[in-house]
Enzyme design. Sequence first.
Site, PDB file in Angstrom:
ATOM      1  N   HIS A  94       0.820  -1.214   0.000  1.00 46.03           N
ATOM      2  CA  HIS A  94       0.000   0.000   0.000  1.00 46.03           C
ATOM      3  C   HIS A  94       0.856   1.266   0.000  1.00 46.03           C
ATOM      4  O   HIS A  94       0.430   2.308  -0.488  1.00 46.03           O
ATOM      5  CB  HIS A  94      -0.969  -0.006   1.177  1.00 46.03           C
ATOM      6  CG  HIS A  94      -2.166  -0.858   0.940  1.00 46.03           C
ATOM      7  ND1 HIS A  94      -3.390  -0.629   1.537  1.00 46.03           N
ATOM      8  CD2 HIS A  94      -2.346  -1.946   0.153  1.00 46.03           C
ATOM      9  CE1 HIS A  94      -4.255  -1.550   1.135  1.00 46.03           C
ATOM     10  NE2 HIS A  94      -3.641  -2.360   0.309  1.00 46.03           N
ATOM     11  N   HIS A 267      -1.335 -12.333  -2.414  1.00 46.86           N
ATOM     12  CA  HIS A 267      -2.435 -13.008  -1.731  1.00 46.86           C
ATOM     13  C   HIS A 267      -2.132 -14.468  -1.405  1.00 46.86           C
ATOM     14  O   HIS A 267      -3.002 -15.203  -0.933  1.00 46.86           O
ATOM     15  CB  HIS A 267      -3.734 -12.848  -2.527  1.00 46.86           C
ATOM     16  CG  HIS A 267      -4.273 -11.450  -2.441  1.00 46.86           C
ATOM     17  ND1 HIS A 267      -5.387 -11.018  -3.099  1.00 46.86           N
ATOM     18  CD2 HIS A 267      -3.825 -10.368  -1.751  1.00 46.86           C
ATOM     19  CE1 HIS A 267      -5.611  -9.736  -2.834  1.00 46.86           C
ATOM     20  NE2 HIS A 267      -4.662  -9.321  -2.021  1.00 46.86           N
TER      21      HIS A 267
HETATM   22 FE1  HEB Z   1      -4.339  -7.451  -1.243  1.00 44.72          FE
HETATM   23  C1  HEB Z   1      -5.072  -8.136   2.020  1.00 44.72           C
HETATM   24  C2  HEB Z   1      -7.517  -6.339  -1.758  1.00 44.72           C
HETATM   25  C3  HEB Z   1      -3.545  -6.606  -4.487  1.00 44.72           C
HETATM   26  C4  HEB Z   1      -1.001  -8.219  -0.633  1.00 44.72           C
HETATM   27  N1  HEB Z   1      -5.945  -7.256  -0.096  1.00 44.72           N
HETATM   28  C5  HEB Z   1      -6.042  -7.562   1.242  1.00 44.72           C
HETATM   29  C6  HEB Z   1      -7.322  -7.203   1.702  1.00 44.72           C
HETATM   30  C7  HEB Z   1      -8.032  -6.746   0.636  1.00 44.72           C
HETATM   31  C8  HEB Z   1      -7.163  -6.773  -0.474  1.00 44.72           C
HETATM   32  C9  HEB Z   1      -9.468  -6.268   0.628  1.00 44.72           C
HETATM   33  C10 HEB Z   1      -7.821  -7.379   3.111  1.00 44.72           C
HETATM   34  C11 HEB Z   1      -7.445  -6.279   4.062  1.00 44.72           C
HETATM   35  C12 HEB Z   1      -7.989  -6.698   5.415  1.00 44.72           C
HETATM   36  O1  HEB Z   1      -7.170  -6.959   6.313  1.00 44.72           O
HETATM   37  O2  HEB Z   1      -9.232  -6.798   5.544  1.00 44.72           O
HETATM   38  N2  HEB Z   1      -5.336  -6.634  -2.831  1.00 44.72           N
HETATM   39  C13 HEB Z   1      -6.648  -6.299  -2.841  1.00 44.72           C
HETATM   40  C14 HEB Z   1      -6.996  -5.851  -4.157  1.00 44.72           C
HETATM   41  C15 HEB Z   1      -5.902  -5.935  -4.921  1.00 44.72           C
HETATM   42  C16 HEB Z   1      -4.841  -6.433  -4.070  1.00 44.72           C
HETATM   43  C17 HEB Z   1      -8.373  -5.389  -4.577  1.00 44.72           C
HETATM   44  C18 HEB Z   1      -5.758  -5.588  -6.401  1.00 44.72           C
HETATM   45  C19 HEB Z   1      -6.518  -6.479  -7.260  1.00 44.72           C
HETATM   46  N3  HEB Z   1      -2.596  -7.386  -2.337  1.00 44.72           N
HETATM   47  C20 HEB Z   1      -2.494  -6.994  -3.629  1.00 44.72           C
HETATM   48  C21 HEB Z   1      -1.112  -7.007  -4.018  1.00 44.72           C
HETATM   49  C22 HEB Z   1      -0.394  -7.436  -2.946  1.00 44.72           C
HETATM   50  C23 HEB Z   1      -1.350  -7.698  -1.903  1.00 44.72           C
HETATM   51  C24 HEB Z   1      -0.610  -6.590  -5.383  1.00 44.72           C
HETATM   52  C25 HEB Z   1       1.081  -7.631  -2.800  1.00 44.72           C
HETATM   53  C26 HEB Z   1       1.927  -7.812  -3.759  1.00 44.72           C
HETATM   54  N4  HEB Z   1      -3.252  -8.069   0.408  1.00 44.72           N
HETATM   55  C27 HEB Z   1      -1.923  -8.455   0.400  1.00 44.72           C
HETATM   56  C28 HEB Z   1      -1.618  -9.090   1.651  1.00 44.72           C
HETATM   57  C29 HEB Z   1      -2.783  -9.083   2.410  1.00 44.72           C
HETATM   58  C30 HEB Z   1      -3.782  -8.425   1.599  1.00 44.72           C
HETATM   59  C31 HEB Z   1      -0.272  -9.675   2.036  1.00 44.72           C
HETATM   60  C32 HEB Z   1      -3.006  -9.712   3.777  1.00 44.72           C
HETATM   61  C33 HEB Z   1      -2.867  -8.709   4.890  1.00 44.72           C
HETATM   62  C34 HEB Z   1      -2.944  -9.397   6.243  1.00 44.72           C
HETATM   63  O3  HEB Z   1      -2.687 -10.614   6.351  1.00 44.72           O
HETATM   64  O4  HEB Z   1      -3.232  -8.699   7.211  1.00 44.72           O
END
Ligand code: HEB
Length: 763
Positions: A94, A267
Amino acid sequence: LASSFGKCPTLSDAAGAGTRSHDWWPCQLRLDVLRQFSPEQNPLGGSFDYTTAFATLDYHALKRDIKALLTQSQPWWPADFGNYGGLFIRAAWHSAGTYRAVDGRGGGGMGQQRFAPLNSWPDNANLDKARRLLWPIKQKYGKSISWADLILLAGNTALEEMGFPVLGFGAGRPDTWQSDESVFWGAETTFVPEGNDIRYNGSTDFAARASHLEEPLAATHMGLIYVNPQGPNGNGDPITSALDIREAFGRMGMNDSETVALIAGGHAFGKTHGASSTALGPPPEAGSLEQQDLGWANSFGTGNADDTITSGLEVIWSKTPTAWSNDYLNSLFGNTWTLTKSPAGALQFEAFNSTVDYPDPFNKTFRHATMLVSDLALREDPIYGAIAQSWVHNFPALTNAFAAAWFKLLHRDMGPISRYLGPDVPKQRFIWQDPLPTVTYSPITAADETALKAQILNAPGVTVSNLVSVAWGSASTFRGGDKRGGANGARIALQPQASWAVNNPKQLQIVLSAVCLAPFPSPSVRRLSATVETNRWIQLNTIKTNFNKKPNNGGKQVSLADLIVLGGNVAIEKAAAAAGYNNVSVPFTVGRVDATQDNTDIASFENLNPQGDGFRNFRNSSGWSLARTEELLVDKAQQLTLTAPEMTVLVGGMRAINANFDGSSNGILTHSPGKLTNDFFTNLLDISTVWTPDSTGELFTGKDRQSHATRWTATRADLVFGSHAELRAIAEVYAEAGGQDQMVADFVAAWAKVMDLDRFDVK
Ligand code: HEB
């Protein structure tokens, strides 16, 4: 995902309270973006140098501490599955994921996740906890590690610790101490899910609108890092979710396979949090004093652990959420998915067919496999689907792709490789780093400089004006946001820059040919150069070869990049001399190198093509920007990290020197163009000129108040220095007694600053 802006509890009459200029005149041109990050607001002081401080860091000890912290679950915020890895990866993603390739702003490079608005975006919910967990480590290592680096390094180290082979890590992101007000995050006044249509110009046609997302934005909603996990406006549809993902990740500079790799890789770890529909407390920025900059207080159950509410979604993607495995993709393609709702009521998919064996983070009961709507996009979209499926039984390919994409994500806004610090910097180079060759030759000497400057000035067809315009074009692509662009590399001679309207390709051709040929104007080479653009490299190589061949030069070479800057410098010295300043010497930092077309990603460099360059009186009339011309000028000045006085003196000087991109006379408020005078300011502030706009409001005619004879024409980027009260105040300084002297000195200093903006190799 409830939105909540901070409300002021009581009326106040102190500390900047009350109705401000901006409340009265909301369209007022904002100069505050040029006054950010000053030494006055930096507790480390103006002379603090992060590179020096980082050199004292025991980097390996720091990483050991981060690794230990991952499994030291704290009672105030217990770790899912006994490991904070998922949380730290999300924090890093982020932080970096706000980057937009279009204007180079956003990204993790300034540690902005600490400050509003990002610290309080609904999408960043509970990342305040991640930073608070890291605080003892930050405290221990102090100034030797910045928050900006630490947030990313924590995610990177978490991946490493959970068995993922990261490519490495480059530190070197100095902290900022205030929120960066220069980033356009959108025009909406509410966070998701309402009020998201401004950036799509009102369109809710999810199948068609993605590419119409307002530039330079990349996120599909105000308050989200990228896309709505429940599909566009929460429509629950993976197909249109894919369209949003493609557009958003594309604008982050990621292609389809990088996008799939990032999501499938990310993921593979952790889980999402939506234990209940109980409303959360306000985000940190709207919190009460006793909350101490923590937000999203959760009154459900224990308020954490199993009862955590973050996104409102309740998903566990993998059977091994604390270890790198291919189980995310196995589950995605191996199960049958049904749209359902999380306990908080958010749309998500569940695999009722699955052999119920997905681990629960705390009470060790097991659940069905679950996925976000945006995860199903990786299966349902034909392009993403093909890529993702090819990795289901090719785990090494996914691993390699995620490693490369993750490294790019974290380092995309770092600029030149010379900025990367620390023992984990990989040897490998990538095209998105805009690579430059390493210097293998001795630099030219001061005597060479003098000789070359004379040759450049004498080159046929070259004028002071076009030398300045081209040097500016070469250096002014620099963007402080992602440190891309700048004069080093001489990419103005390459595609796409050589074809940009702002660079006036015809004029560029004349100057580059002359500059290239200046040292050795052999007739055969000159003939060659006069022809087609593709010959440029022949010219340049000829020059290099000739320079090398020159007897007794001690292996010296001059780069085209240096020659372009030298050309601008000598032109300015000549313009100053013509104004009576004979001893002006523009500082020159030798040592630039020339990039190759092969090492220049044309599509990615197109993002540096300016919507406006008020310094050369250019505005892209067919471009995307909705901004006023004078706003584009300030925006460009901000990218160039200029102050308001620097912007002012550069515009005034470049007008005096007659450096408009197209050679037009707009704003050339002088009878002696080509001399470095303060005429622009004296004539602009002269009451005997009356200005009237044309029908477009872009062009103005200045007539003599008495005779009505036309004196000048000017653009908004000119007249703003007379109309905006604060800019006018600066213009007065250059127009009043002593102003001419100050003008020459300040112009030269600001010019040299711009020429060297990208010289991280010598800073
Ligand atoms: Fe992620 C978590 C959405 C891309 C790495 N994700 C997460 C959550 C959500 C999301 C709603 C839950 C938060 C809480 O704690 O409740 N993503 C999302 C979307 C997209 C994404 C709509 C576009 C398609 N991711 C992404 C990327 C990466 C990531 C590109 C790196 C390379 N995530 C992640 C991790 C986690 C999440 C390691 C877990 C955290 C904890 O365990 O606390």
